[in-house]
Motif scaffolding. Structure first.
Motif, short mmCIF file in Angstrom:
data_model
loop_
_atom_site.label_atom_id
_atom_site.label_comp_id
_atom_site.label_asym_id
_atom_site.label_seq_id
_atom_site.Cartn_x
_atom_site.Cartn_y
_atom_site.Cartn_z
N VAL A 118 48.75 47.48 61.04
CA VAL A 118 47.66 47.34 60.35
C VAL A 118 47.83 46.20 59.82
CG1 VAL A 118 46.83 48.25 57.85
CG2 VAL A 118 48.30 49.62 59.25
N LYS A 119 46.46 45.30 60.06
CA LYS A 119 45.72 44.00 59.06
C LYS A 119 44.66 43.85 58.07
CE LYS A 119 45.98 41.61 63.89
NZ LYS A 119 44.96 40.60 64.53
N VAL A 120 44.90 43.40 57.62
CA VAL A 120 44.55 43.84 55.83
C VAL A 120 44.01 42.34 55.35
CG1 VAL A 120 44.23 43.96 53.61
CG2 VAL A 120 45.45 45.94 55.14
N LYS A 121 42.13 41.81 55.24
CA LYS A 121 42.04 40.53 54.28
C LYS A 121 42.26 41.20 53.38
CE LYS A 121 39.51 38.79 58.27
NZ LYS A 121 38.67 37.83 58.63
N LEU A 122 42.96 40.02 52.05
CA LEU A 122 42.90 39.91 50.50
C LEU A 122 42.70 38.56 50.18
CD1 LEU A 122 46.20 42.09 50.08
CD2 LEU A 122 43.90 42.89 50.24
N GLU A 123 41.28 39.10 48.85
CA GLU A 123 41.62 37.97 48.77
C GLU A 123 42.62 37.84 46.76
OE1 GLU A 123 37.71 36.16 47.54
OE2 GLU A 123 37.88 36.58 45.63
N VAL A 124 42.87 36.67 46.32
CA VAL A 124 43.97 36.36 45.17
C VAL A 124 43.27 35.60 44.77
CG1 VAL A 124 46.51 35.92 44.34
CG2 VAL A 124 46.41 37.50 46.41
N GLU A 125 43.35 35.46 42.64
CA GLU A 125 42.65 35.07 42.31
C GLU A 125 43.79 34.26 41.45
OE1 GLU A 125 37.36 35.76 42.08
OE2 GLU A 125 39.21 36.36 40.33
N LEU A 126 43.50 33.31 40.73
CA LEU A 126 44.67 32.61 39.56
C LEU A 126 43.96 32.22 38.93
CD1 LEU A 126 46.42 32.62 42.51
CD2 LEU A 126 47.75 31.32 41.11
N TRP A 127 44.29 32.63 38.05
CA TRP A 127 43.49 32.32 36.47
C TRP A 127 44.32 31.86 35.06
CZ3 TRP A 127 38.02 33.42 35.31
CH2 TRP A 127 37.36 34.48 36.54
N CYS A 128 44.09 31.26 34.80
CA CYS A 128 44.92 30.21 33.39
C CYS A 128 43.55 30.31 31.81
CB CYS A 128 44.97 28.87 33.86
SG CYS A 128 45.42 27.97 32.58
N GLU A 129 44.38 31.54 31.35
CA GLU A 129 43.00 32.04 30.68
C GLU A 129 42.51 32.20 30.97
OE1 GLU A 129 43.31 28.18 27.51
OE2 GLU A 129 45.34 29.15 26.67
N ASP A 130 40.87 31.31 30.39
CA ASP A 130 39.22 32.28 31.28
C ASP A 130 38.87 31.42 32.52
OD1 ASP A 130 39.47 34.49 29.62
OD2 ASP A 130 38.63 33.40 28.12
N GLU A 131 40.06 30.24 33.33
CA GLU A 131 39.40 29.81 34.06
C GLU A 131 39.87 29.95 35.50
OE1 GLU A 131 39.00 24.69 34.50
OE2 GLU A 131 40.58 25.74 33.62
N LEU A 132 38.91 30.37 36.40
CA LEU A 132 39.35 30.35 37.71
C LEU A 132 39.80 29.40 37.73
CD1 LEU A 132 39.78 33.07 40.33
CD2 LEU A 132 37.20 32.15 40.75
N CYS A 133 41.46 29.47 39.01
CA CYS A 133 41.73 27.98 39.05
C CYS A 133 42.04 27.82 40.40
CB CYS A 133 43.34 27.92 37.50
SG CYS A 133 42.82 27.85 36.84
#
Length: 147
Positions: A118-133
């Motif tokens: 199986v292949k899966v594309k994922l997106e991961v977001e890293l946040w610091c308080e309310d800011e997307l970093c």
């Protein structure tokens, strides 16, 4: 059930990927298809007093890996998960404890029980308080376990 799976995920990371224990990576929550993970900034700090880029990348890749692992457990299928490709964009420095978030894209895992990968594309977001970093995009592949 979810709490025990998150505890098992943390144990799996720390026993099989030693850097995850040093970084103190912990899964925080899984709700409505979203996995949240964190790691304190202290063991992951650089000379600028921000989170080391390698720690950011590791946190993001393990969040994605953890999401695939968790979905396999929920679907009652087994597979050997690897990161096949990954790209990250660093948008802002992380100065406090980050929160890493990944949403499951409704990928089908039943192929594993039929002996197919199986292949899966994922997106991961890293946040610091309310800011997307940072934004990480990864292609994870899960191979059926050898019998």
């Amino acid at each position: 059930m979810i709490d025990s799976l998150l505890a098992e995920l943390e144990q799996t990371w720390h026993q099989t990927i030693p850097v995850s224990a040093f970084m103190q990576i912990i899964p925080l929550d899984y709700h409505a298809g979203q996995l949240t993970v964190s790691a304190p900034i202290t063991p992951n700090i650089n000379l600028h007093q921000t989170m080391f880029a390698g720690s950011i990348y590791t946190l993001a890749t393990l969040t994605g890996w953890g999401m695939v692992w968790l979905q396999q457990r929920i679907a009652a299928v087994d597979g050997d998960i690897v990161l096949a490709d990954g790209h990250i964009r660093y948008l802002a420095p992380i100065t406090k404890t980050p929160i890493s978030k990944c949403i499951w894209p409704e990928a089908e895992l039943s192929r594993l029980s039929k002996g197919r990968r199986v292949k899966v594309k994922l997106e991961v977001e890293l946040w610091c308080e309310d800011e997307l970093c940072a934004i990480f995009e990864g292609l994870y592949v899960s191979q059926p376990l050898a019998v």
